[in-house]
Design a protein around this motif. Structure first.
Motif, PDB file in Angstrom:
ATOM      1  N   VAL A 269       1.111  -1.449  -0.173  1.00 27.46           N
ATOM      2  CA  VAL A 269       0.080  -0.151   0.005  1.00 27.46           C
ATOM      3  C   VAL A 269       0.857   1.187   0.086  1.00 27.46           C
ATOM      4  CG1 VAL A 269      -1.978   0.847   1.102  1.00 27.46           C
ATOM      5  CG2 VAL A 269      -1.711  -1.027   0.558  1.00 27.46           C
ATOM      6  N   GLU A 270       0.949   2.103  -0.513  1.00 27.34           N
ATOM      7  CA  GLU A 270       1.160   3.893  -0.654  1.00 27.34           C
ATOM      8  C   GLU A 270       0.413   4.959  -0.828  1.00 27.34           C
ATOM      9  OE1 GLU A 270       4.762   4.163  -2.978  1.00 27.34           O
ATOM     10  OE2 GLU A 270       4.822   1.564  -3.123  1.00 27.34           O
ATOM     11  N   ILE A 271       0.667   5.672   0.559  1.00 22.80           N
ATOM     12  CA  ILE A 271      -0.134   6.634   0.462  1.00 22.80           C
ATOM     13  C   ILE A 271       0.341   7.815  -0.016  1.00 22.80           C
ATOM     14  CG2 ILE A 271      -1.394   7.842   1.783  1.00 22.80           C
ATOM     15  CD1 ILE A 271      -1.908   5.782   3.503  1.00 22.80           C
ATOM     16  N   ASN A 272      -0.108   8.755  -1.115  1.00 16.17           N
ATOM     17  CA  ASN A 272       0.806  10.035  -1.737  1.00 16.17           C
ATOM     18  C   ASN A 272      -0.372  11.257  -0.809  1.00 16.17           C
ATOM     19  OD1 ASN A 272       2.002   8.935  -4.601  1.00 16.17           O
ATOM     20  ND2 ASN A 272      -0.160   8.701  -4.687  1.00 16.17           N
ATOM     21  N   GLY A 273      -0.065  11.739   0.096  1.00 17.53           N
ATOM     22  CA  GLY A 273      -0.024  13.033   0.653  1.00 17.53           C
ATOM     23  C   GLY A 273       0.498  13.810   0.733  1.00 17.53           C
ATOM     24  N   TYR A 274      -1.009  14.993   0.246  1.00 18.89           N
ATOM     25  CA  TYR A 274      -0.095  16.042  -0.832  1.00 18.89           C
ATOM     26  C   TYR A 274      -1.436  16.859  -0.597  1.00 18.89           C
ATOM     27  CZ  TYR A 274      -5.158  15.514  -3.001  1.00 18.89           C
ATOM     28  OH  TYR A 274      -6.656  15.383  -3.210  1.00 18.89           O
ATOM     29  N   ASP A 301      11.150   7.919   0.066  1.00 19.78           N
ATOM     30  CA  ASP A 301      10.399   7.397  -0.322  1.00 19.78           C
ATOM     31  C   ASP A 301       8.657   8.408  -0.747  1.00 19.78           C
ATOM     32  OD1 ASP A 301       9.095   4.846  -1.258  1.00 19.78           O
ATOM     33  OD2 ASP A 301       9.583   4.328   0.952  1.00 19.78           O
ATOM     34  N   ASN A 302       7.752   8.048  -0.633  1.00 23.07           N
ATOM     35  CA  ASN A 302       6.143   8.255  -0.646  1.00 23.07           C
ATOM     36  C   ASN A 302       5.817   8.503   0.101  1.00 23.07           C
ATOM     37  OD1 ASN A 302       5.459   8.028  -3.713  1.00 23.07           O
ATOM     38  ND2 ASN A 302       5.348   6.353  -3.688  1.00 23.07           N
ATOM     39  N   MET A 303       5.095   9.539   1.085  1.00 17.85           N
ATOM     40  CA  MET A 303       4.744   9.808   2.420  1.00 17.85           C
ATOM     41  C   MET A 303       4.736   8.346   3.471  1.00 17.85           C
ATOM     42  SD  MET A 303       1.580  12.087   3.944  1.00 17.85           S
ATOM     43  CE  MET A 303       0.384  10.492   3.996  1.00 17.85           C
ATOM     44  N   VAL A 304       3.171   7.016   2.311  1.00 16.78           N
ATOM     45  CA  VAL A 304       3.280   6.146   3.494  1.00 16.78           C
ATOM     46  C   VAL A 304       3.443   5.398   2.744  1.00 16.78           C
ATOM     47  CG1 VAL A 304       1.644   5.203   5.132  1.00 16.78           C
ATOM     48  CG2 VAL A 304       1.932   7.401   5.785  1.00 16.78           C
ATOM     49  N   SER A 401       9.289   3.279  -6.116  1.00 14.03           N
ATOM     50  CA  SER A 401       8.258   4.095  -5.182  1.00 14.03           C
ATOM     51  C   SER A 401       8.182   4.804  -6.383  1.00 14.03           C
ATOM     52  CB  SER A 401       8.523   5.228  -3.582  1.00 14.03           C
ATOM     53  OG  SER A 401       8.760   3.960  -2.986  1.00 14.03           O
ATOM     54  N   CYS A 402       8.775   4.484  -7.657  1.00  9.83           N
ATOM     55  CA  CYS A 402       8.512   5.694  -8.411  1.00  9.83           C
ATOM     56  C   CYS A 402       7.643   5.298  -9.532  1.00  9.83           C
ATOM     57  CB  CYS A 402       9.877   5.470  -9.516  1.00  9.83           C
ATOM     58  SG  CYS A 402      11.669   6.140  -9.518  1.00  9.83           S
ATOM     59  N   PRO A 403       6.487   4.356  -9.542  1.00  8.19           N
ATOM     60  CA  PRO A 403       5.652   4.010  -9.988  1.00  8.19           C
ATOM     61  C   PRO A 403       4.585   4.542  -9.783  1.00  8.19           C
ATOM     62  CG  PRO A 403       6.672   2.333  -9.670  1.00  8.19           C
ATOM     63  CD  PRO A 403       7.789   3.234  -9.068  1.00  8.19           C
ATOM     64  N   THR A 404       4.518   4.331  -8.088  1.00 11.48           N
ATOM     65  CA  THR A 404       2.933   5.293  -7.866  1.00 11.48           C
ATOM     66  C   THR A 404       3.144   6.938  -7.840  1.00 11.48           C
ATOM     67  OG1 THR A 404       2.699   2.957  -5.646  1.00 11.48           O
ATOM     68  CG2 THR A 404       2.167   5.752  -5.860  1.00 11.48           C
ATOM     69  N   THR A 405       4.499   7.543  -7.487  1.00  7.91           N
ATOM     70  CA  THR A 405       4.873   8.733  -8.140  1.00  7.91           C
ATOM     71  C   THR A 405       4.369   9.334  -9.152  1.00  7.91           C
ATOM     72  OG1 THR A 405       6.475   8.861  -6.146  1.00  7.91           O
ATOM     73  CG2 THR A 405       6.620  10.717  -7.860  1.00  7.91           C
ATOM     74  N   LEU A 406       4.582   8.465 -10.356  1.00  6.73           N
ATOM     75  CA  LEU A 406       4.764   8.512 -11.946  1.00  6.73           C
ATOM     76  C   LEU A 406       2.883   8.574 -12.107  1.00  6.73           C
ATOM     77  CD1 LEU A 406       7.291   6.413 -13.668  1.00  6.73           C
ATOM     78  CD2 LEU A 406       6.715   9.528 -13.479  1.00  6.73           C
ATOM     79  N   ASP A 407       2.242   7.713 -10.863  1.00  7.18           N
ATOM     80  CA  ASP A 407       1.182   7.015 -11.061  1.00  7.18           C
ATOM     81  C   ASP A 407      -0.106   8.636 -10.836  1.00  7.18           C
ATOM     82  OD1 ASP A 407      -1.524   6.027 -11.908  1.00  7.18           O
ATOM     83  OD2 ASP A 407      -1.569   6.044  -9.484  1.00  7.18           O
ATOM     84  N   PHE A 408       0.588   9.596 -10.268  1.00  7.42           N
ATOM     85  CA  PHE A 408      -0.369  10.527  -8.807  1.00  7.42           C
ATOM     86  C   PHE A 408       0.095  11.735 -10.343  1.00  7.42           C
ATOM     87  CE2 PHE A 408       0.213  14.151  -6.741  1.00  7.42           C
ATOM     88  CZ  PHE A 408      -0.686  14.744  -5.628  1.00  7.42           C
ATOM     89  N   LEU A 409       0.504  11.746 -10.717  1.00 10.66           N
ATOM     90  CA  LEU A 409       1.338  12.715 -11.466  1.00 10.66           C
ATOM     91  C   LEU A 409       0.996  13.284 -12.668  1.00 10.66           C
ATOM     92  CD1 LEU A 409       5.182  13.115 -11.107  1.00 10.66           C
ATOM     93  CD2 LEU A 409       3.713  14.416  -9.805  1.00 10.66           C
ATOM     94  N   ILE A 410       0.564  11.603 -13.567  1.00  2.50           N
ATOM     95  CA  ILE A 410      -0.258  11.235 -14.878  1.00  2.50           C
ATOM     96  C   ILE A 410      -1.877  11.285 -13.865  1.00  2.50           C
ATOM     97  CG2 ILE A 410      -0.725   9.768 -15.897  1.00  2.50           C
ATOM     98  CD1 ILE A 410       1.655   8.954 -15.998  1.00  2.50           C
TER      99      ILE A 410
END
Length: 450
Positions: A269-274, A301-304, A401-410
Motif C-alpha cells: 500500500v502506498e499513500i500520496n499525501g499532498y 519515498d512516498n509519504m506512507v 516507489s517511482c511507479p506510484t509517484t508517476l501515477d499520481f503525476l499522470i
C-alpha cells in the motif's frame, strides 16, 4: 534455413517486429528497416551490492538501460497460429537490431528524430523499475514454456535457459526462481522437486498451508544462518502470504525478506499525501527512509508505504501505516481516497520483485506536518510537484516507489500528452500484467532443458 519456417510475427508497442531466423545470429527479433530501433540486451551484468556504513545492502538494477521503442511486450499477441511449425536449430537468441544509444537518466526533454519521439526521462525511468520485464529473460521463459513444441531445439547462451524457472505450489505457478535459488532449493528434495520440464514445485506430500509454511521457514532459516542470500540479512519476522492470485486463498506464508528469492508476487500500500500550499502550490509530502531500514536505507519515498502482511487487508494496512509512519489522525484519514493500483517487475541483486501497490491519495491541510512514531522514517519534507518531477530521477529516490509517484503525476495532469508524447505507453508500463505472466501449471508441457 528461413525457407523451413517462414516469418514469425509478434506485436510490440509502437509497431510490429518480426521474428526471423538467420544463419548468423540464430533466432532474432528484427524491426522493419523504416523503423530503426535500439537493441534490448538479454545479458545483465550484476554488480556487487553497495553497502552503507552499517553494512546494509542497497538495491541496484542489474543491467544498463538503453533507448528503444520496444517498450511494452504484448506477450498475449504472440499467437501459436503465427508461428511456423519446423524445429529451429538455432545457437543463439538475440535482438537483431542496430547498436543502442545509451540514455542518461537526466537527459534533455524528449525530442523527435525523423518525426519519431525519442525516449523521454519518464519512459526511461519506467524501464528502470521494470528492468526484469525488459531484460528479455522473462520473454525467453514465456516463449519456451508456452510455445515449446515450436522451439524444441532452441539453445540459449550459457546461463540464460537456467536463469529462471517457474515455481509452483499445488500445480499452479506462484513465482519465478533464479538459477542460484534453484540450486540451493535442490538440496532439500523433501521440500522442493524439479520435474522433467524444469519446473520447481513444493513437494506434493506437503498438503496443508501449515505444513508448507513450516517447511519453507525451516529452509529459509538455514539459508539465513549460512548467509547464503543477501536479502535474508533483512529478516523481518513478518510474513507475506503466497497465492496464485490476489483473490485466491493463501497456499503458504514466508518471511517477507525471502519473497524475492522465489519471485512471488508482493502486494503493498502506498499513500500520496499532498497539499495545495498557498506559497508552494501543489506539493507532495515525501519521507526519507531511516538508515536502519533493511532495504533502500536513506532513500526518498512516498509519504506512507507498507507491505501487505499476513492478517491485514489493504485498507487495514493503509490506516495502520498512516498512523505508524506519519501519525495522521483519524479525522484526516477520513479523506483517504482509493486510486487503484500500479504493478511492475523489478530485479536487483536481491532477487525478483513482481509488485502490485494499492494506491491511495490523501489531501492534507497546508498546516499539517506528519511525524514518525515507529522509527522507520528519518524526516518528512513537503516538496513542490515540479521538484518531485526532478527528484524521482536521482539515485536518492527509491526506484520501486517511482511507479506510484508517476501515477499520481499522470492522474493529476502534471504529466500529460504535451510533455510526454508516449503517455499511453507510460501508463501501460505502470500496469504490467503480472496475472497473465504467472499462468503456468503442471498440466502444461514445456520443453525439457537440454
Amino acid at each position: 534455413m528461413s525457407q523451413s519456417f517462414g516469418r514469425f510475427e509478434m506485436l510490440l508497442s509502437r509497431g510490429e517486429a518480426h521474428l526471423l531466423a538467420t544463419s548468423e545470429v540464430g533466432l532474432s527479433l528484427s524491426a522493419p528497416a523504416s523503423r530503426p530501433e535500439a537493441s534490448v540486451n538479454f545479458q545483465s551484468n550484476a554488480n556487487s551490492l553497495p553497502e552503507d556504513g552499517n553494512g546494509v545492502e542497497c538495491h541496484s538494477p542489474p543491467l544498463c538501460l538503453t533507448e528503444s521503442k520496444v517498450t511494452f511486450l504484448s506477450l498475449g499477441a504472440f499467437s501459436p497460429s503465427n508461428i511456423g511449425h519446423s524445429k529451429l536449430p538455432c545457437t543463439q537468441l538475440s535482438f537483431g537490431l542496430p547498436p543502442p544509444r545509451t540514455i542518461c537518466e537526466n537527459s534533455c526533454p524528449p525530442v523527435t528524430i525523423n518525426g519519431e519521439p525519442q525516449m523521454s526521462k519518464f519512459m526511461n525511468l519506467a524501464r528502470k523499475f521494470n528492468c526484469f520485464y525488459f531484460n528479455g529473460k522473462y520473454l525467453i521463459l514465456y516463449l519456451l514454456l508456452n510455445h515449446s513444441k515450436y522451439f524444441s531445439f532452441i539453445f540459449l547462451p550459457p546461463g540464460d535457459l537456467q536463469h529462471c524457472r517457474p515455481f509452483l505450489v499445488c500445480g499452479k505457478q506462484v513465482g519465478v526462481m533464479q538459477a542460484r535459488v534453484v540450486e540451493a532449493a535442490c538440496r532439500y528434495p523433501d521440500v522442493f522437486q524439479m520435474d522433467s520440464s524444469g519446473m520447481i514445485s513444493m513437494h506434493p506430500s506437503l498438503t496443508t498451508y501449515e505444513e508448507r509454511s513450516a517447511r519453507i521457514n525451516h529452509v529459509l532459516s538455514q539459508w539465513k544462518e549460512e548467509r547464503l542470500f543477501v536479502t535474508l540479512k533483512g529478516w523481518r519476522n513478518e510474513c507475506y502470504e503466497v497465492r496464485t492470485g490476489f483473490a485466491d486463498p493463501p497456499l503458504l506464508k514466508m518471511d517477507r525478506s525471502a519473497a524475492c528469492l522465489f519471485g512471488v508476487r508482493q502486494y503493498g500500500v502506498e499513500i500520496n499525501g499532498y497539499t495545495r500550499h498557498p506559497q508552494l502550490g501543489m506539493s507532495l509530502w515525501l519521507q526519507r527512509r531511516a538508515l536502519s531500514k533493511p532495504t533502500w536505507p536513506g532513500k526518498w519515498d512516498n509519504m506512507v508505504a507498507g507491505g501487505l502482511s499476513v492478517g491485514h487487508s489493504v485498507l487495514d494496512t493503509a490506516l495502520k501505516e498512516a498512523e505508524e509512519e506519519a501519525s495522521i489522525p483519524a479525522y484526516l484519514l477520513a479523506n483517504l481516497r482509493s486510486a487503484g493500483s500500479v504493478s511492475f517487475y523489478f530485479e536487483s541483486e536481491r532477487g525478483l520483485f513482481p509488485n502490485t501497490e494499492f494506491v491511495y491519495d490523501l489531501e492534507l491541510p497546508p498546516d499539517f506536518v506528519p511525524h514518525n512514531s515507529d522509527g522507520e522514517v528519518d524526516i518528512f519534507e513537503l516538496v513542490p510537484v515540479n521538484q518531485v518531477m526532478e527528484r524521482i530521477f536521482t539515485p536518492e529516490y527509491k526506484t520501486t516507489s517511482c511507479p506510484t509517484t508517476l501515477d499520481f503525476l499522470i492522474r493529476h495532469g502534471f504529466i500529460n500528452s504535451d510533455n510526454e508524447p508516449r503517455l499511453p505507453e507510460l501508463v501501460e508500463l505502470l500496469h504490467i500484467p503480472l496475472h497473465y505472466l504467472y499462468s503456468q501449471s503442471s498440466s502444461q508441457s514445456p520443453i525439457s532443458p537440454k
